[in-house]
Design a protein around this motif. Structure first.
Motif, PDB file in Angstrom:
ATOM      1  N   LEU A 189       7.414  13.129  -8.566  1.00 51.58           N
ATOM      2  CA  LEU A 189       8.241  11.967  -8.204  1.00 51.58           C
ATOM      3  C   LEU A 189       7.544  11.287  -7.035  1.00 51.58           C
ATOM      4  CD1 LEU A 189      10.928  10.278  -8.224  1.00 51.58           C
ATOM      5  CD2 LEU A 189      11.729  11.848  -6.452  1.00 51.58           C
ATOM      6  N   GLY A 190       7.276  10.005  -7.154  1.00 55.68           N
ATOM      7  CA  GLY A 190       6.652   9.304  -6.033  1.00 55.68           C
ATOM      8  C   GLY A 190       7.000   7.827  -6.062  1.00 55.68           C
ATOM      9  N   THR A 191       7.179   7.274  -4.874  1.00 55.33           N
ATOM     10  CA  THR A 191       7.372   5.829  -4.720  1.00 55.33           C
ATOM     11  C   THR A 191       6.287   5.340  -3.778  1.00 55.33           C
ATOM     12  OG1 THR A 191       9.763   6.095  -4.944  1.00 55.33           O
ATOM     13  CG2 THR A 191       9.000   4.029  -4.012  1.00 55.33           C
ATOM     14  N   ASP A 192       5.587   4.300  -4.170  1.00 55.69           N
ATOM     15  CA  ASP A 192       4.578   3.700  -3.295  1.00 55.69           C
ATOM     16  C   ASP A 192       5.226   3.406  -1.930  1.00 55.69           C
ATOM     17  OD1 ASP A 192       1.792   1.802  -3.796  1.00 55.69           O
ATOM     18  OD2 ASP A 192       3.036   1.435  -2.021  1.00 55.69           O
ATOM     19  N   PRO A 193       4.576   3.742  -0.805  1.00 56.83           N
ATOM     20  CA  PRO A 193       5.200   3.521   0.503  1.00 56.83           C
ATOM     21  C   PRO A 193       5.731   2.103   0.687  1.00 56.83           C
ATOM     22  CG  PRO A 193       3.230   4.822   0.758  1.00 56.83           C
ATOM     23  CD  PRO A 193       3.297   4.441  -0.696  1.00 56.83           C
ATOM     24  N   SER A 194       5.087   1.102   0.060  1.00 64.46           N
ATOM     25  CA  SER A 194       5.569  -0.273   0.232  1.00 64.46           C
ATOM     26  C   SER A 194       6.875  -0.538  -0.526  1.00 64.46           C
ATOM     27  CB  SER A 194       4.496  -1.266  -0.214  1.00 64.46           C
ATOM     28  OG  SER A 194       4.237  -1.097  -1.584  1.00 64.46           O
ATOM     29  N   GLY A 246      -0.290   5.278 -12.097  1.00 64.26           N
ATOM     30  CA  GLY A 246      -1.306   6.098 -11.420  1.00 64.26           C
ATOM     31  C   GLY A 246      -1.530   5.627  -9.991  1.00 64.26           C
ATOM     32  N   LYS A 247      -1.594   4.296  -9.803  1.00 67.56           N
ATOM     33  CA  LYS A 247      -1.831   3.752  -8.451  1.00 67.56           C
ATOM     34  C   LYS A 247      -0.646   4.040  -7.535  1.00 67.56           C
ATOM     35  CE  LYS A 247      -4.717  -0.056  -9.880  1.00 67.56           C
ATOM     36  NZ  LYS A 247      -4.640  -1.410 -10.363  1.00 67.56           N
ATOM     37  N   ALA A 248       0.584   3.809  -8.038  1.00 65.20           N
ATOM     38  CA  ALA A 248       1.775   4.023  -7.199  1.00 65.20           C
ATOM     39  C   ALA A 248       1.868   5.492  -6.781  1.00 65.20           C
ATOM     40  CB  ALA A 248       3.030   3.594  -7.963  1.00 65.20           C
ATOM     41  N   LEU A 249       1.620   6.397  -7.731  1.00 67.26           N
ATOM     42  CA  LEU A 249       1.722   7.825  -7.395  1.00 67.26           C
ATOM     43  C   LEU A 249       0.609   8.237  -6.432  1.00 67.26           C
ATOM     44  CD1 LEU A 249       2.787   9.360 -10.841  1.00 67.26           C
ATOM     45  CD2 LEU A 249       4.202   9.033  -8.805  1.00 67.26           C
ATOM     46  N   ALA A 250      -0.587   7.702  -6.635  1.00 70.61           N
ATOM     47  CA  ALA A 250      -1.698   8.037  -5.710  1.00 70.61           C
ATOM     48  C   ALA A 250      -1.350   7.581  -4.296  1.00 70.61           C
ATOM     49  CB  ALA A 250      -2.988   7.388  -6.196  1.00 70.61           C
ATOM     50  N   ASN A 251      -0.778   6.392  -4.153  1.00 73.58           N
ATOM     51  CA  ASN A 251      -0.390   5.916  -2.817  1.00 73.58           C
ATOM     52  C   ASN A 251       0.726   6.786  -2.234  1.00 73.58           C
ATOM     53  OD1 ASN A 251      -2.247   3.876  -2.901  1.00 73.58           O
ATOM     54  ND2 ASN A 251      -0.802   2.324  -3.625  1.00 73.58           N
TER      55      ASN A 251
END
Ligand code: COA
Length: 199
Positions: free
Chosen positions: A128-133, A16-21
């Motif tokens: 599909l999402g990757t945390d910017p970091s 959830g955190k990674a996708l939110a970022n």
């Protein structure tokens, strides 16, 4: 190539955190939340966590890399439409995220589902999402390949909606082609509908 595995329930808060970022600057999410960043960061992790949980409880796939830097929510063939149960489970975190803007979001979801190809059966990459970091290290590509390789083996197509024009070339490199465009309401953001035939 990063190692990809199925998420476990214990992974979901981090998913959830990674996708939110990943989606913090996304044109659709900023439009849906009327650029209310505080509200987005308060509500988005719980919303994406609940979305991942609802996919995990069905025949779809929630895939993550070994560092939990990115995640893909894949709906299995013929399971792309939100069920009543899923909608009800996701309603509380969706309300926390969107508040009075929830009806507009539901109308947008309905419009997206109207445009969704009905046949032939296909895997649907709903998120599909990757945390910017963690971006630019092959996580997003590996999360796509994990399912498109299977699609190629089984002769099954795949489908997604891109919320950013800048992602079209990225998805094209993975075999997806734009089939049409959709605009959310007057002056709203664009969505590019992309289809991939098996190789
Ligand atoms: C789109 C997104 C998922 C890509 O995730 P990612 O983990 O950065 O993806 P990758 O690392 O596989 O590929 C990104 C780029 O880095 C390059 N790359 C891949 N592995 C790399 C490595 N080891 N070192 C450096 N660069 C690398 C890829 O070639 C790719 O370049 P391209 O865009 O020119 O093809 C990510 O940018 C994201 O989450 N964006 C915000 C949310 C979003 O837009 N989601 C999609 C909604 S439709």
């Amino acid at each position: 190539m990063p190692t990809i595995r199925s998420a476990t329930p214990a992974d979901l808060p981090q998913v959830g955190k990674a996708l939110a970022n990943a989606f913090a600057d996304d044109p659709i999410w900023t439009w849906l939340t009327s650029h209310d960043e505080q509200r987005y960061h308060r509500g988005a992790p719980g919303f994406f966590e609940a979305d991942a949980r609802s996919i995990l409880s069905g025949p779809g796939q929630v895939l993550v890399d070994e560092n939990l830097g990115g995640a893909a929510l894949w709906c299995a063939p013929d399971h792309w439409r939100s069920t009543v149960g899923q909608t009800l489970r996701i309603a509380p975190p969706a309300f926390r995220l969107l508040g009075a803007r929830l009806p507009r979001a539901l109308a947008s979801l309905t419009a997206m589902e109207r445009e969704h190809p009905k046949d032939p059966p296909h895997w649907y990459l709903s998120i599909l999402g990757t945390d910017p970091s963690h971006q630019g290290r092959g996580v997003g590509s590996a999360l796509i390949h994990a399912v498109t390789d299977r699609c190629d083996e089984e002769g099954v197509p795949a489908y997604l909606e891109s919320s950013k024009e800048s992602n079209i070339a990225f998805y094209a490199r993975h075999g997806f082609e734009v089939t049409s465009e959709h605009r959310f309401a007057k002056g709203g953001p664009m969505l590019w509908l992309m289809w991939r035939d098996p190789r």
